[in-house]
Design an enzyme around this catalytic site. Structure first.
Site, PDB file in Angstrom:
ATOM      1  N   ARG A   1       2.480   0.715   5.662  1.00 42.45           N
ATOM      2  CA  ARG A   1       3.376  -0.336   5.167  1.00 42.45           C
ATOM      3  C   ARG A   1       4.573  -0.526   6.098  1.00 42.45           C
ATOM      4  O   ARG A   1       5.701  -0.745   5.648  1.00 42.45           O
ATOM      5  CB  ARG A   1       3.890   0.019   3.759  1.00 42.45           C
ATOM      6  CG  ARG A   1       2.844   0.020   2.671  1.00 42.45           C
ATOM      7  CD  ARG A   1       2.308  -1.373   2.417  1.00 42.45           C
ATOM      8  NE  ARG A   1       1.536  -1.451   1.197  1.00 42.45           N
ATOM      9  CZ  ARG A   1       0.256  -1.109   1.086  1.00 42.45           C
ATOM     10  NH1 ARG A   1      -0.408  -0.666   2.140  1.00 42.45           N
ATOM     11  NH2 ARG A   1      -0.372  -1.226  -0.069  1.00 42.45           N
TER      12      ARG A   1
ATOM     13  N   SER B   1       2.732  -3.935  -5.220  1.00 46.44           N
ATOM     14  CA  SER B   1       3.426  -2.639  -5.287  1.00 46.44           C
ATOM     15  C   SER B   1       4.904  -2.832  -5.006  1.00 46.44           C
ATOM     16  O   SER B   1       5.268  -3.344  -3.950  1.00 46.44           O
ATOM     17  CB  SER B   1       2.878  -1.687  -4.227  1.00 46.44           C
ATOM     18  OG  SER B   1       1.513  -1.497  -4.386  1.00 46.44           O
TER      19      SER B   1
ATOM     20  N   GLU C   1       9.478  -1.136  -1.624  1.00 45.87           N
ATOM     21  CA  GLU C   1       8.665  -1.765  -0.577  1.00 45.87           C
ATOM     22  C   GLU C   1       9.006  -3.244  -0.391  1.00 45.87           C
ATOM     23  O   GLU C   1       8.882  -3.803   0.697  1.00 45.87           O
ATOM     24  CB  GLU C   1       7.180  -1.618  -0.954  1.00 45.87           C
ATOM     25  CG  GLU C   1       6.244  -1.877   0.196  1.00 45.87           C
ATOM     26  CD  GLU C   1       4.882  -2.346  -0.222  1.00 45.87           C
ATOM     27  OE1 GLU C   1       4.229  -2.971   0.592  1.00 45.87           O
ATOM     28  OE2 GLU C   1       4.492  -2.136  -1.379  1.00 45.87           O
TER      29      GLU C   1
HETATM   30  N1  EPU Z   1      -1.841   5.971 -10.995  1.00 48.62           N
HETATM   31  C1  EPU Z   1      -1.332   6.380 -12.216  1.00 48.62           C
HETATM   32  N2  EPU Z   1      -0.630   5.477 -12.964  1.00 48.62           N
HETATM   33  C2  EPU Z   1      -0.437   4.198 -12.557  1.00 48.62           C
HETATM   34  C3  EPU Z   1      -0.946   3.790 -11.303  1.00 48.62           C
HETATM   35  C4  EPU Z   1      -1.649   4.692 -10.531  1.00 48.62           C
HETATM   36  O1  EPU Z   1      -1.491   7.524 -12.623  1.00 48.62           O
HETATM   37  O2  EPU Z   1       0.181   3.441 -13.307  1.00 48.62           O
HETATM   38  C5  EPU Z   1      -2.659   6.907 -10.222  1.00 48.62           C
HETATM   39  C6  EPU Z   1      -4.129   6.479 -10.257  1.00 48.62           C
HETATM   40  O3  EPU Z   1      -4.788   7.002 -11.366  1.00 48.62           O
HETATM   41  C7  EPU Z   1      -4.669   7.037  -8.976  1.00 48.62           C
HETATM   42  C8  EPU Z   1      -3.472   6.980  -8.023  1.00 48.62           C
HETATM   43  O4  EPU Z   1      -2.305   6.845  -8.852  1.00 48.62           O
HETATM   44  O5  EPU Z   1      -5.057   8.375  -9.124  1.00 48.62           O
HETATM   45  C9  EPU Z   1      -3.557   5.846  -7.031  1.00 48.62           C
HETATM   46  O6  EPU Z   1      -3.602   4.605  -7.727  1.00 48.62           O
HETATM   47  P1  EPU Z   1      -4.279   3.292  -7.107  1.00 48.62           P
HETATM   48  O7  EPU Z   1      -5.644   3.606  -6.636  1.00 48.62           O
HETATM   49  O8  EPU Z   1      -4.108   2.189  -8.065  1.00 48.62           O
HETATM   50  O9  EPU Z   1      -3.474   3.008  -5.780  1.00 48.62           O
HETATM   51  P2  EPU Z   1      -1.906   3.083  -5.476  1.00 48.62           P
HETATM   52  O10 EPU Z   1      -1.641   4.204  -4.552  1.00 48.62           O
HETATM   53  O11 EPU Z   1      -1.134   3.042  -6.733  1.00 48.62           O
HETATM   54  C10 EPU Z   1      -2.077   1.638  -3.288  1.00 48.62           C
HETATM   55  C11 EPU Z   1      -1.402   0.441  -2.688  1.00 48.62           C
HETATM   56  C12 EPU Z   1      -1.919  -0.840  -3.346  1.00 48.62           C
HETATM   57  C13 EPU Z   1      -3.413  -0.922  -3.072  1.00 48.62           C
HETATM   58  C14 EPU Z   1      -4.083   0.342  -3.682  1.00 48.62           C
HETATM   59  C15 EPU Z   1      -5.552   0.417  -3.382  1.00 48.62           C
HETATM   60  C16 EPU Z   1       0.789   1.253  -1.993  1.00 48.62           C
HETATM   61  C17 EPU Z   1       2.250   1.233  -2.231  1.00 48.62           C
HETATM   62  N3  EPU Z   1       0.035   0.563  -2.854  1.00 48.62           N
HETATM   63  O12 EPU Z   1      -1.704   1.693  -4.654  1.00 48.62           O
HETATM   64  O13 EPU Z   1      -1.298  -1.942  -2.679  1.00 48.62           O
HETATM   65  O14 EPU Z   1      -3.973  -2.095  -3.628  1.00 48.62           O
HETATM   66  O15 EPU Z   1      -3.478   1.542  -3.106  1.00 48.62           O
HETATM   67  O16 EPU Z   1      -5.760   0.749  -2.038  1.00 48.62           O
HETATM   68  O17 EPU Z   1       0.351   1.869  -1.023  1.00 48.62           O
HETATM   69  C18 EPU Z   1       0.373  -3.640  -2.724  1.00 48.62           C
HETATM   70  O18 EPU Z   1       0.805  -3.164  -1.667  1.00 48.62           O
HETATM   71  O19 EPU Z   1       0.907  -4.637  -3.259  1.00 48.62           O
HETATM   72  C19 EPU Z   1      -0.757  -2.998  -3.407  1.00 48.62           C
HETATM   73  C20 EPU Z   1      -1.177  -3.394  -4.590  1.00 48.62           C
END
Ligand code: EPU
Length: 335
Positions: free
Chosen positions: A160, A235, A331
């Site tokens: 990012r 995000s 972000e």
């Molecule tokens: N999780 C929770 N609670 C929540 C959300 C997530 O416990 O409310 C846990 C999930 O269960 C999982 C972990 O956190 O174990 C990761 O969650 P997720 O796969 O949804 O991905 P993320 O790390 O929350 C990142 C990116 C997203 C992208 C997804 C998929 C960042 C800041 N965000 O989210 O990007 O779509 O991975 O690759 O790196 C964006 O930048 O706008 C965005 C949506």
């Protein structure tokens, strides 16, 4: 090129915040941008408006980067080189690539925003980052008014992150991005758990880029709010990287904490998990809230002001810090 006055920016930011531009101009070519810069010292740039939170009206001239067009520069047997102007909508461009069977961007389906801003925060999802396909970025140098090209390496991409968020910030206006995509032997990336599950459920064992795009779209639609229905900016926070020592301590009390190993000494933890543990998931404060399915996403239910959303973000940062001793970095650009 007409300069409009007192224009609401509600339609120009995906948070749907109703701030105003005193003066507003839609820019449709590189040349127009050069002309505007000759007259105006200070421009406020707006593109897809998908990574900003407006907390005030804008007094300087708002330049809406609306330069369109996709061109195929070179084609080889296995690959294609494209240049895409900054004002093209990202997801429509991805869908066009899929329709041409050009591979590399399918995991980045349905990300809001425009092509011109994708390098700034090196958009990424489901195991792929846009830096993997970018060859060069074209920009207008604000000081000289000339065209300048950055190679992939010169963009200094990170998670990012890029030079456009750091040392190059405010110095250039990105006008086009060039990509190298595959025509054959697509490098499929299905390792991300949710994609594997979605493909398995559909009984697809050798997926095409179209299958992957469809899976990503389905996953995103099930978890992330559509900005056309509920204002949001994806995000809101970055996933924090903490020391592995701190992570192991945290894991003692929270055995289910998800994590991603960065190195022997550093571990990334999902901000969404931290925010959810602090009880914010699905909470609403007036028209500002935290999305019910993904705690990393702040939402505007209708008439929240940018300040209200920002205050909620600060409250979340404070609570996460008090609870876990982890600072959450925002972000989204706060204006
Ligand atoms: N999780 C929770 N609670 C929540 C959300 C997530 O416990 O409310 C846990 C999930 O269960 C999982 C972990 O956190 O174990 C990761 O969650 P997720 O796969 O949804 O991905 P993320 O790390 O929350 C990142 C990116 C997203 C992208 C997804 C998929 C960042 C800041 N965000 O989210 O990007 O779509 O991975 O690759 O790196 C964006 O930048 O706008 C965005 C949506």
């Amino acid at each position: 090129m007409t300069i409009l006055e007192n224009i609401s920016l509600k339609e120009y930011n995906t948070f749907g915040v109703d701030c105003y531009a005193k003066r507003f101009v839609s820019i449709t070519s590189f040349y127009q941008l050069q002309q505007v810069l000759k007259k105006e010292q200070d421009l406020f740039l707006i593109s897809g408006g998908s990574n900003m939170l407006l907390t005030k009206d804008i007094d300087t001239l708002v330049a809406f980067i609306n330069i369109k067009g996709i061109s195929i520069d070179r084609e080889y047997e296995d690959s294609v080189h494209l240049t895409v102007n900054a004002g093209e909508n990202w997801h429509e461009f991805v869908l066009w690539c899929i329709s041409q069977d050009f591979g590399g961007l399918e995991n980045l389906s349905l990300i809001p925003g425009n092509v011109g801003t994708c390098p700034i925060q090196n958009i990424g999802a489901y195991g792929v980052e846009v830096k993997d396909t970018i060859t060069t970025v074209e920009a207008l140098d604000i000081e000289t008014g000339k065209r300048i090209t950055f190679s992939n390496t010169e963009c200094g991409f990170g998670y990012r992150n890029s030079i456009f968020k750091n040392e190059a910030k405010g110095k250039y206006i990105l006008t086009a991005v060039s990509f190298r995509l595959t025509k054959k032997k697509h490098q499929l990336n299905t390792s991300y758990g949710a994609i594997e599950t979605a493909l398995q459920e559909q009984g697809i064992s050798s997926p095409t880029i179209k299958n992957i795009s469809a899976a990503v779209i389905a996953i995103r639609q099930s978890k992330l709010p559509d900005p056309k229905e509920i204002g949001n900016s994806g995000s809101f926070f970055k996933n924090p990287v903490i020391s592995t020592k701190q992570f192991l301590e945290l894991q003692k009390n929270n055995p289910t904490i998800p994590s991603y190993k960065i190195s022997e000494t550093e571990t990334k933890v999902p901000a969404g998990w931290l925010v959810e543990q602090c009880g914010f998931k699905g909470k609403r404060f007036g028209d500002a809230g935290v999305h019910e399915k993904q705690a990393l996403v702040l939402v505007n239910y209708g008439n929240a002001s940018g300040i209200e959303i920002y205050n909620l973000a600060k409250k979340i940062q404070q609570t996460v810090f008090d609870t876990f001793n982890i600072p959450l970095e925002i972000e989204v650009n706060i204006i």
